[in-house]
Design a protein around this motif. Structure first.
Motif, PDB file in Angstrom:
ATOM      1  N   ILE A  42     -12.169   4.312   5.147  1.00  0.00           N
ATOM      2  CA  ILE A  42     -11.105   3.509   4.552  1.00  0.00           C
ATOM      3  C   ILE A  42      -9.848   3.743   5.385  1.00  0.00           C
ATOM      4  O   ILE A  42      -9.656   4.828   5.927  1.00  0.00           O
ATOM      5  CB  ILE A  42     -10.885   3.892   3.070  1.00  0.00           C
ATOM      6  N   ILE A  43      -9.031   2.701   5.527  1.00  0.00           N
ATOM      7  CA  ILE A  43      -7.727   2.855   6.167  1.00  0.00           C
ATOM      8  C   ILE A  43      -6.683   2.165   5.303  1.00  0.00           C
ATOM      9  O   ILE A  43      -7.008   1.276   4.512  1.00  0.00           O
ATOM     10  CB  ILE A  43      -7.682   2.274   7.600  1.00  0.00           C
ATOM     11  N   ASN A  44      -5.431   2.600   5.441  1.00  0.00           N
ATOM     12  CA  ASN A  44      -4.365   1.938   4.703  1.00  0.00           C
ATOM     13  C   ASN A  44      -3.057   2.067   5.458  1.00  0.00           C
ATOM     14  O   ASN A  44      -2.927   2.870   6.379  1.00  0.00           O
ATOM     15  CB  ASN A  44      -4.261   2.489   3.276  1.00  0.00           C
ATOM     16  N   SER A  45      -2.096   1.253   5.066  1.00  0.00           N
ATOM     17  CA  SER A  45      -0.792   1.242   5.712  1.00  0.00           C
ATOM     18  C   SER A  45       0.263   1.974   4.889  1.00  0.00           C
ATOM     19  O   SER A  45       1.459   1.818   5.141  1.00  0.00           O
ATOM     20  CB  SER A  45      -0.348  -0.199   5.993  1.00  0.00           C
ATOM     21  N   PRO A  73     -17.445  -3.649   0.004  1.00  0.00           N
ATOM     22  CA  PRO A  73     -16.330  -3.823   0.936  1.00  0.00           C
ATOM     23  C   PRO A  73     -15.101  -4.355   0.203  1.00  0.00           C
ATOM     24  O   PRO A  73     -15.225  -5.049  -0.811  1.00  0.00           O
ATOM     25  CB  PRO A  73     -16.855  -4.857   1.930  1.00  0.00           C
ATOM     26  N   ALA A  74     -13.920  -4.033   0.747  1.00  0.00           N
ATOM     27  CA  ALA A  74     -12.695  -4.530   0.108  1.00  0.00           C
ATOM     28  C   ALA A  74     -11.557  -4.651   1.105  1.00  0.00           C
ATOM     29  O   ALA A  74     -11.400  -3.826   2.001  1.00  0.00           O
ATOM     30  CB  ALA A  74     -12.280  -3.607  -1.030  1.00  0.00           C
ATOM     31  N   PHE A  75     -10.785  -5.711   0.933  1.00  0.00           N
ATOM     32  CA  PHE A  75      -9.523  -5.965   1.621  1.00  0.00           C
ATOM     33  C   PHE A  75      -8.538  -6.183   0.496  1.00  0.00           C
ATOM     34  O   PHE A  75      -8.631  -7.168  -0.237  1.00  0.00           O
ATOM     35  CB  PHE A  75      -9.673  -7.188   2.529  1.00  0.00           C
ATOM     36  N   TRP A  76      -7.606  -5.238   0.324  1.00  0.00           N
ATOM     37  CA  TRP A  76      -6.744  -5.288  -0.837  1.00  0.00           C
ATOM     38  C   TRP A  76      -5.396  -4.667  -0.554  1.00  0.00           C
ATOM     39  O   TRP A  76      -5.176  -4.084   0.507  1.00  0.00           O
ATOM     40  CB  TRP A  76      -7.409  -4.637  -2.041  1.00  0.00           C
ATOM     41  N   THR A  77      -4.495  -4.844  -1.515  1.00  0.00           N
ATOM     42  CA  THR A  77      -3.186  -4.225  -1.448  1.00  0.00           C
ATOM     43  C   THR A  77      -2.974  -3.451  -2.738  1.00  0.00           C
ATOM     44  O   THR A  77      -3.573  -3.759  -3.772  1.00  0.00           O
ATOM     45  CB  THR A  77      -2.065  -5.263  -1.272  1.00  0.00           C
ATOM     46  N   ASP A  78      -2.124  -2.454  -2.650  1.00  0.00           N
ATOM     47  CA  ASP A  78      -1.853  -1.619  -3.814  1.00  0.00           C
ATOM     48  C   ASP A  78      -0.362  -1.332  -3.870  1.00  0.00           C
ATOM     49  O   ASP A  78       0.273  -1.096  -2.832  1.00  0.00           O
ATOM     50  CB  ASP A  78      -2.640  -0.308  -3.714  1.00  0.00           C
ATOM     51  N   GLY A  79       0.190  -1.340  -5.083  1.00  0.00           N
ATOM     52  CA  GLY A  79       1.593  -0.994  -5.265  1.00  0.00           C
ATOM     53  C   GLY A  79       1.816   0.486  -4.992  1.00  0.00           C
ATOM     54  O   GLY A  79       0.897   1.302  -5.105  1.00  0.00           O
ATOM     55  N   GLU A  80       3.024   0.827  -4.634  1.00  0.00           N
ATOM     56  CA  GLU A  80       3.316   2.199  -4.219  1.00  0.00           C
ATOM     57  C   GLU A  80       3.673   3.118  -5.370  1.00  0.00           C
ATOM     58  O   GLU A  80       3.904   4.300  -5.166  1.00  0.00           O
ATOM     59  CB  GLU A  80       4.431   2.187  -3.175  1.00  0.00           C
ATOM     60  N   GLY A  81       3.718   2.603  -6.575  1.00  0.00           N
ATOM     61  CA  GLY A  81       4.055   3.422  -7.727  1.00  0.00           C
ATOM     62  C   GLY A  81       2.847   3.653  -8.604  1.00  0.00           C
ATOM     63  O   GLY A  81       1.706   3.664  -8.150  1.00  0.00           O
ATOM     64  N   SER A  82       3.105   3.796  -9.880  1.00  0.00           N
ATOM     65  CA  SER A  82       2.072   4.108 -10.861  1.00  0.00           C
ATOM     66  C   SER A  82       1.144   2.908 -11.094  1.00  0.00           C
ATOM     67  O   SER A  82       1.600   1.826 -11.448  1.00  0.00           O
ATOM     68  CB  SER A  82       2.744   4.517 -12.168  1.00  0.00           C
ATOM     69  N   TRP A  83      -0.153   3.109 -10.870  1.00  0.00           N
ATOM     70  CA  TRP A  83      -1.134   2.052 -11.075  1.00  0.00           C
ATOM     71  C   TRP A  83      -1.440   1.946 -12.551  1.00  0.00           C
ATOM     72  O   TRP A  83      -1.544   2.967 -13.217  1.00  0.00           O
ATOM     73  CB  TRP A  83      -2.424   2.374 -10.302  1.00  0.00           C
ATOM     74  N   ILE A 157      -4.944  -2.157   2.440  1.00  0.00           N
ATOM     75  CA  ILE A 157      -6.098  -1.257   2.491  1.00  0.00           C
ATOM     76  C   ILE A 157      -7.334  -2.046   2.924  1.00  0.00           C
ATOM     77  O   ILE A 157      -7.558  -3.160   2.450  1.00  0.00           O
ATOM     78  CB  ILE A 157      -6.367  -0.621   1.112  1.00  0.00           C
ATOM     79  N   LEU A 158      -8.123  -1.468   3.813  1.00  0.00           N
ATOM     80  CA  LEU A 158      -9.437  -1.988   4.197  1.00  0.00           C
ATOM     81  C   LEU A 158     -10.426  -0.854   4.026  1.00  0.00           C
ATOM     82  O   LEU A 158     -10.214   0.248   4.552  1.00  0.00           O
ATOM     83  CB  LEU A 158      -9.446  -2.437   5.660  1.00  0.00           C
ATOM     84  N   GLY A 159     -11.493  -1.092   3.274  1.00  0.00           N
ATOM     85  CA  GLY A 159     -12.459  -0.027   3.063  1.00  0.00           C
ATOM     86  C   GLY A 159     -13.849  -0.554   2.788  1.00  0.00           C
ATOM     87  O   GLY A 159     -14.036  -1.700   2.381  1.00  0.00           O
ATOM     88  N   LEU A 160     -14.802   0.314   3.028  1.00  0.00           N
ATOM     89  CA  LEU A 160     -16.206  -0.001   2.751  1.00  0.00           C
ATOM     90  C   LEU A 160     -16.767   1.116   1.886  1.00  0.00           C
ATOM     91  O   LEU A 160     -17.127   2.178   2.385  1.00  0.00           O
ATOM     92  CB  LEU A 160     -17.010  -0.131   4.046  1.00  0.00           C
ATOM     93  N   ALA A 161     -16.793   0.891   0.592  1.00  0.00           N
ATOM     94  CA  ALA A 161     -17.328   1.882  -0.341  1.00  0.00           C
ATOM     95  C   ALA A 161     -18.826   1.644  -0.536  1.00  0.00           C
ATOM     96  O   ALA A 161     -19.355   0.583  -0.205  1.00  0.00           O
ATOM     97  CB  ALA A 161     -16.596   1.791  -1.679  1.00  0.00           C
ATOM     98  N   VAL A 162     -19.482   2.639  -1.069  1.00  0.00           N
ATOM     99  CA  VAL A 162     -20.900   2.562  -1.416  1.00  0.00           C
ATOM    100  C   VAL A 162     -21.004   3.040  -2.859  1.00  0.00           C
ATOM    101  O   VAL A 162     -20.429   4.076  -3.212  1.00  0.00           O
ATOM    102  CB  VAL A 162     -21.756   3.468  -0.496  1.00  0.00           C
ATOM    103  N   ASP A 163     -21.684   2.283  -3.705  1.00  0.00           N
ATOM    104  CA  ASP A 163     -21.822   2.708  -5.091  1.00  0.00           C
ATOM    105  C   ASP A 163     -23.044   2.068  -5.729  1.00  0.00           C
ATOM    106  O   ASP A 163     -23.688   1.202  -5.138  1.00  0.00           O
ATOM    107  CB  ASP A 163     -20.570   2.359  -5.886  1.00  0.00           C
ATOM    108  N   ASN A 164     -23.345   2.494  -6.927  1.00  0.00           N
ATOM    109  CA  ASN A 164     -24.516   1.995  -7.648  1.00  0.00           C
ATOM    110  C   ASN A 164     -24.163   1.070  -8.800  1.00  0.00           C
ATOM    111  O   ASN A 164     -25.052   0.611  -9.493  1.00  0.00           O
ATOM    112  CB  ASN A 164     -25.322   3.180  -8.202  1.00  0.00           C
TER     113      ASN A 164
END
Length: 180
Positions: A42-45, A73-83, A157-164
């Protein structure tokens, strides 16, 4: 990593080669809050770049079979405060093998999945304005969300997660490539 994921994030699974950002999931036992059978990246800015409103787009190559996207897989953005009060904009999230979009906030997480085949190379974009986000896949509008839209600065954020449970079928090795 969250508790739903079956992979640990390993910086060795992120590389730039051939002109692309490559995030690869592999079968490799690692320990991150418990032992996991996979490693991915995963990477993020965060702390380097954020934005408030505007258009965001990425050209991404997703592994899959037919119209079913592998992994999470995900291409997303996230706020910098409390989620979730600062918001989370999922431009592309591979849920259940489908290409999906959402906007999470204190109001919930409205969104949807686009019909069609989104394995291989495609562009995923979102036009985030005050009070609404319009989502585009390959330049075609696939949805609009106009409830709960925040105006907090967000990082990419760009990431490739693996889950069930949330992602598509687990398939490794698998690489998510990003051109821009």
């Amino acid at each position: 990593m969250n508790s739903e994921e079956s992979a640990c994030y390993d910086p060795n699974q992120v590389a730039v080669s051939g002109g692309y950002l490559n995030v690869t999931a592999i079968a490799k036992q690692e320990n991150c809050n418990g032992t996991r059978p996979y490693a991915s990246g995963i990477i993020n800015s965060f702390g380097k770049y954020d934005f408030t409103h505007g258009f965001i787009e990425a050209s991404i190559n997703l592994d899959g079979t037919g119209s079913t996207i592998y992994n999470w897989p995900a291409f997303w953005t996230d706020g910098e405060g409390s989620w979730p009060s600062t918001g989370e904009m999922d431009v592309l999230e591979g849920l259940g093998g489908h290409a999906c979009f959402h906007f999470h906030s204190n109001s919930g997480g409205p969104g949807n999945c686009a019909s069609g085949n989104y394995t291989g190379w495609h562009t995923y974009g979102a036009n985030w304005q005050s009070g609404s986000v319009v989502f585009y896949y390959d330049g075609v509008q696939v949805g609009t969300i106009s409830s709960g839209i925040t105006s907090s600065p967000m990082y990419i954020i760009l990431g490739l997660a693996v889950d069930n449970s949330y992602g598509g079928p687990i398939h490794v090795p698998s690489t998510m490539q990003t051109d821009y």
